[in-house]
Write a protein that holds these residues in place. Structure first.
Motif, mmCIF file in Angstrom:
data_model
loop_
_atom_site.group_PDB
_atom_site.id
_atom_site.type_symbol
_atom_site.label_atom_id
_atom_site.label_comp_id
_atom_site.label_asym_id
_atom_site.label_seq_id
_atom_site.Cartn_x
_atom_site.Cartn_y
_atom_site.Cartn_z
ATOM 1 N N GLY A 180 23.870 2.526 -5.964
ATOM 2 C CA GLY A 180 22.788 2.017 -5.780
ATOM 3 C C GLY A 180 21.363 2.118 -6.244
ATOM 4 N N ARG A 181 21.262 3.236 -6.789
ATOM 5 C CA ARG A 181 20.770 2.339 -8.326
ATOM 6 C C ARG A 181 20.627 0.891 -8.868
ATOM 7 N NH1 ARG A 181 19.892 8.720 -9.849
ATOM 8 N NH2 ARG A 181 18.488 9.662 -8.506
ATOM 9 N N HIS A 182 22.024 1.101 -9.150
ATOM 10 C CA HIS A 182 21.936 0.160 -10.430
ATOM 11 C C HIS A 182 22.268 -1.085 -9.747
ATOM 12 C CE1 HIS A 182 24.796 -2.692 -12.624
ATOM 13 N NE2 HIS A 182 25.299 -3.149 -11.513
ATOM 14 N N VAL A 183 22.798 -1.488 -8.199
ATOM 15 C CA VAL A 183 22.035 -2.487 -7.355
ATOM 16 C C VAL A 183 20.890 -2.534 -7.066
ATOM 17 C CG1 VAL A 183 21.859 -3.265 -4.686
ATOM 18 C CG2 VAL A 183 23.747 -2.109 -5.819
ATOM 19 N N ALA A 184 20.018 -1.295 -6.896
ATOM 20 C CA ALA A 184 18.124 -1.956 -7.268
ATOM 21 C C ALA A 184 17.637 -2.560 -8.923
ATOM 22 C CB ALA A 184 17.506 -0.485 -7.135
ATOM 23 N N LEU A 185 18.508 -2.427 -10.281
ATOM 24 C CA LEU A 185 18.196 -2.046 -10.858
ATOM 25 C C LEU A 185 18.576 -3.610 -11.480
ATOM 26 C CD1 LEU A 185 18.715 1.051 -12.999
ATOM 27 C CD2 LEU A 185 16.524 -0.136 -12.558
ATOM 28 N N THR A 186 19.374 -4.522 -11.007
ATOM 29 C CA THR A 186 19.429 -5.646 -11.186
ATOM 30 C C THR A 186 18.778 -6.955 -10.542
ATOM 31 O OG1 THR A 186 20.964 -5.240 -9.669
ATOM 32 C CG2 THR A 186 22.248 -5.138 -12.605
ATOM 33 N N GLY A 187 17.980 -6.043 -9.270
ATOM 34 C CA GLY A 187 16.613 -6.453 -9.551
ATOM 35 C C GLY A 187 17.093 -7.591 -8.281
ATOM 36 N N HIS A 188 18.124 -6.623 -7.036
ATOM 37 C CA HIS A 188 18.078 -7.366 -5.278
ATOM 38 C C HIS A 188 17.417 -6.459 -4.836
ATOM 39 C CE1 HIS A 188 21.932 -7.852 -7.751
ATOM 40 N NE2 HIS A 188 21.882 -8.698 -7.023
ATOM 41 N N ARG A 189 16.876 -7.101 -4.244
ATOM 42 C CA ARG A 189 15.580 -6.828 -2.906
ATOM 43 C C ARG A 189 15.913 -6.626 -1.372
ATOM 44 N NH1 ARG A 189 14.604 -4.134 -6.444
ATOM 45 N NH2 ARG A 189 13.442 -4.322 -8.138
ATOM 46 N N ARG A 190 17.043 -7.533 -1.214
ATOM 47 C CA ARG A 190 17.414 -6.938 0.246
ATOM 48 C C ARG A 190 19.379 -7.166 0.476
ATOM 49 N NH1 ARG A 190 17.365 -12.733 0.323
ATOM 50 N NH2 ARG A 190 16.859 -13.506 -1.134
ATOM 51 N N VAL A 191 19.255 -5.721 1.013
ATOM 52 C CA VAL A 191 20.548 -5.525 1.169
ATOM 53 C C VAL A 191 20.880 -5.167 2.070
ATOM 54 C CG1 VAL A 191 21.399 -3.533 0.101
ATOM 55 C CG2 VAL A 191 20.132 -4.592 -1.616
ATOM 56 N N VAL A 192 22.247 -5.507 1.943
ATOM 57 C CA VAL A 192 23.231 -4.852 3.405
ATOM 58 C C VAL A 192 23.832 -3.770 3.094
ATOM 59 C CG1 VAL A 192 24.474 -5.672 5.291
ATOM 60 C CG2 VAL A 192 22.515 -7.768 4.311
ATOM 61 N N ILE A 193 24.480 -2.570 3.901
ATOM 62 C CA ILE A 193 25.178 -2.036 3.925
ATOM 63 C C ILE A 193 26.743 -1.498 4.769
ATOM 64 C CG2 ILE A 193 25.373 0.243 3.610
ATOM 65 C CD1 ILE A 193 22.745 0.928 2.251
ATOM 66 N N LEU A 194 27.476 -2.271 4.413
ATOM 67 C CA LEU A 194 28.552 -1.872 5.755
ATOM 68 C C LEU A 194 28.644 -0.235 4.967
ATOM 69 C CD1 LEU A 194 30.281 -5.453 4.463
ATOM 70 C CD2 LEU A 194 28.389 -5.039 6.270
ATOM 71 N N ALA A 195 28.470 0.166 6.259
ATOM 72 C CA ALA A 195 28.324 1.717 5.847
ATOM 73 C C ALA A 195 29.515 2.346 6.497
ATOM 74 C CB ALA A 195 27.482 2.289 7.311
ATOM 75 N N VAL A 248 25.218 -6.516 -1.160
ATOM 76 C CA VAL A 248 26.287 -6.592 -0.135
ATOM 77 C C VAL A 248 26.752 -5.146 -0.761
ATOM 78 C CG1 VAL A 248 28.036 -6.347 1.544
ATOM 79 C CG2 VAL A 248 26.021 -8.500 1.279
ATOM 80 N N MET A 249 26.068 -3.965 0.064
ATOM 81 C CA MET A 249 27.328 -2.454 -0.783
ATOM 82 C C MET A 249 28.469 -2.132 0.480
ATOM 83 S SD MET A 249 23.849 -0.988 -2.565
ATOM 84 C CE MET A 249 24.886 0.494 -2.942
ATOM 85 N N ALA A 250 29.226 -1.989 0.116
ATOM 86 C CA ALA A 250 30.542 -1.582 1.064
ATOM 87 C C ALA A 250 30.350 -0.071 0.833
ATOM 88 C CB ALA A 250 31.329 -1.890 0.395
ATOM 89 N N ALA A 251 31.424 0.190 2.056
ATOM 90 C CA ALA A 251 31.872 2.357 2.168
ATOM 91 C C ALA A 251 33.001 2.327 1.383
ATOM 92 C CB ALA A 251 31.402 2.536 3.309
ATOM 93 N N ASN A 252 34.089 1.400 1.201
ATOM 94 C CA ASN A 252 35.111 1.478 0.530
ATOM 95 C C ASN A 252 35.227 0.244 0.050
ATOM 96 O OD1 ASN A 252 36.270 0.902 1.975
ATOM 97 N ND2 ASN A 252 37.471 2.668 2.589
ATOM 98 N N ASP A 253 36.451 0.371 -0.903
ATOM 99 C CA ASP A 253 36.385 -0.587 -1.569
ATOM 100 C C ASP A 253 37.497 -2.184 -0.437
ATOM 101 O OD1 ASP A 253 36.093 0.174 -3.577
ATOM 102 O OD2 ASP A 253 37.879 0.448 -4.496
ATOM 103 N N LEU A 254 37.832 -1.777 1.051
ATOM 104 C CA LEU A 254 38.678 -1.656 1.657
ATOM 105 C C LEU A 254 38.007 -2.815 2.046
ATOM 106 C CD1 LEU A 254 41.662 0.120 3.254
ATOM 107 C CD2 LEU A 254 41.634 -1.920 2.251
#
Length: 336
Positions: A180-195, A248-254
């Motif tokens: 999550g920190r990596h996504v933030a540090l690379t400048g992303h500000r509008r994030v969807v989590i597929l949980a 987009v951050m997914a809770a697993n690779d599938l």
């Protein structure tokens, strides 16, 4: 109401045949010690007459079983397949073998499966699940496992648990915070989590970690979307998304691979338009284009360690925590 039929015992057979219990045991238990043909015939006739069935479970408890029973939520997922493969390799190296049962993570099915396995008396039970609670089913699951352990078995849990047995847990929250920190540090500000699914503890821990890592990077525009934990679940969830997001951050690779297909079908380029991350680092993560940024969990190590704990000599209860490692690949880039 008719009374249940009493089980016929070896003592009953011996008494009916007019021989000692030891003689009856040699005939019916497959002993290498010879028995006079007259006595053998009498014992076999008595056993047939009384419809005697050997108590396989009791015999198994008197001898050392080479079976290790794995009770998993779902044996079809790539991550569990890695764990099971490592267990089998480690078990075979120690002269044992692994049987596998699936319960879908439903406590009632876990209890039923454990009861059935107890009758077969495996040397150890290894439970792998997102979360196993001591108070599940009003404590009946814990009582069943304690009874099995009291009979000489060994219990190992792979996953989060408060049960008083050997355990190996994945620090999903900490690893998810890092990505999550990596996504933030690379400048992303509008994030969807597929949980993933709400009821799955591992998915929930990862989602909470994602949120914590994004908050650390001052990301406030975050949407959490629950979905089936599968490629189709990720595809369906991503296809329904509006276009106002940059990661987009997914809770697993599938889930991530399914989302990648949906984004591509919608004309969204990864990572030039949207960054995408997964979790687990299964083989599929490096066999898609672009390769997935993900968290590598030591799944094979966890499987091998579970078998080591299952087969080790008696001693104090051991709790092992394994951590994931952020793997940055081609599916993430700095936000435009």
């Amino acid at each position: 109401m008719p009374h249940p039929r009493r089980s016929v015992t070896l003592h009953d057979v011996a008494a009916d045949a007019g021989v000692s219990v030891a003689t009856a045991s040699r005939v019916l238990g497959g002993s290498s010690r010879s028995v006079a043909p007259e006595y053998r015939d009498r014992v076999l006739a008595a056993a047939a007459r009384l419809r005697y069935t050997a108590d396989v479970s009791a015999r198994a408890m008197r001898t050392s079983s080479d079976a290790l029973a794995l009770v998993a939520d779902d044996i079809t997922t790539p991550s569990i397949a890695i764990v099971v493969a490592a267990m089998e390799r480690q078990a075979r190296a120690k002269g044992a073998f692994v049987t596998v049962s699936a319960t879908r993570g439903v406590p009632a099915r876990q209890l039923e499966t454990i009861r059935q396995l107890r009758a077969l008396r495996p040397r150890a039970l290894v439970l792998t699940s997102g979360r196993i609670d001591a108070d599940a089913l009003s404590g009946r699951l814990l009582a069943e496992l304690q009874a099995y352990q009291g009979d000489g078995g060994r219990v190992v849990v792979v996953g989060d648990t408060d049960l008083p047995f050997h355990s190996i847990r994945f620090d999903n929250y900490r690893a998810a915070t890092e990505i999550g920190r990596h996504v933030a540090l690379t400048g992303h500000r509008r994030v969807v989590i597929l949980a993933g699914e709400r009821a799955q503890a591992a998915m929930s821990a990862r989602t909470e970690g994602f949120l914590a890592g994004l908050r650390d990077g001052d990301v406030a525009d975050v949407r959490v979307v629950h979905c089936e934990v599968s490629r189709q679940g990720g595809f369906t969830a991503a296809r329904r998304l509006a276009s106002d997001f940059d990661a987009v951050m997914a809770a697993n690779d599938l889930i991530a691979v399914g989302a990648l297909s949906a984004l591509r079908a919608a004309g969204v380029e990864v990572p030039s338009d949207v960054s995408l991350t997964g979790f687990d680092d299964i083989g599929l993560a490096v066999n898609v284009t672009p390769r997935l940024t993900t968290v590598a969990l030591p799944l094979a190590y966890a499987g091998a360690e579970a078998i080591r704990l299952a087969l080790k000599e008696s001693g104090p209860i051991t709790h092992v925590t394994v951590e994931g490692r952020l793997i940055i690949r081609d599916s993430t880039a700095r936000a435009r």
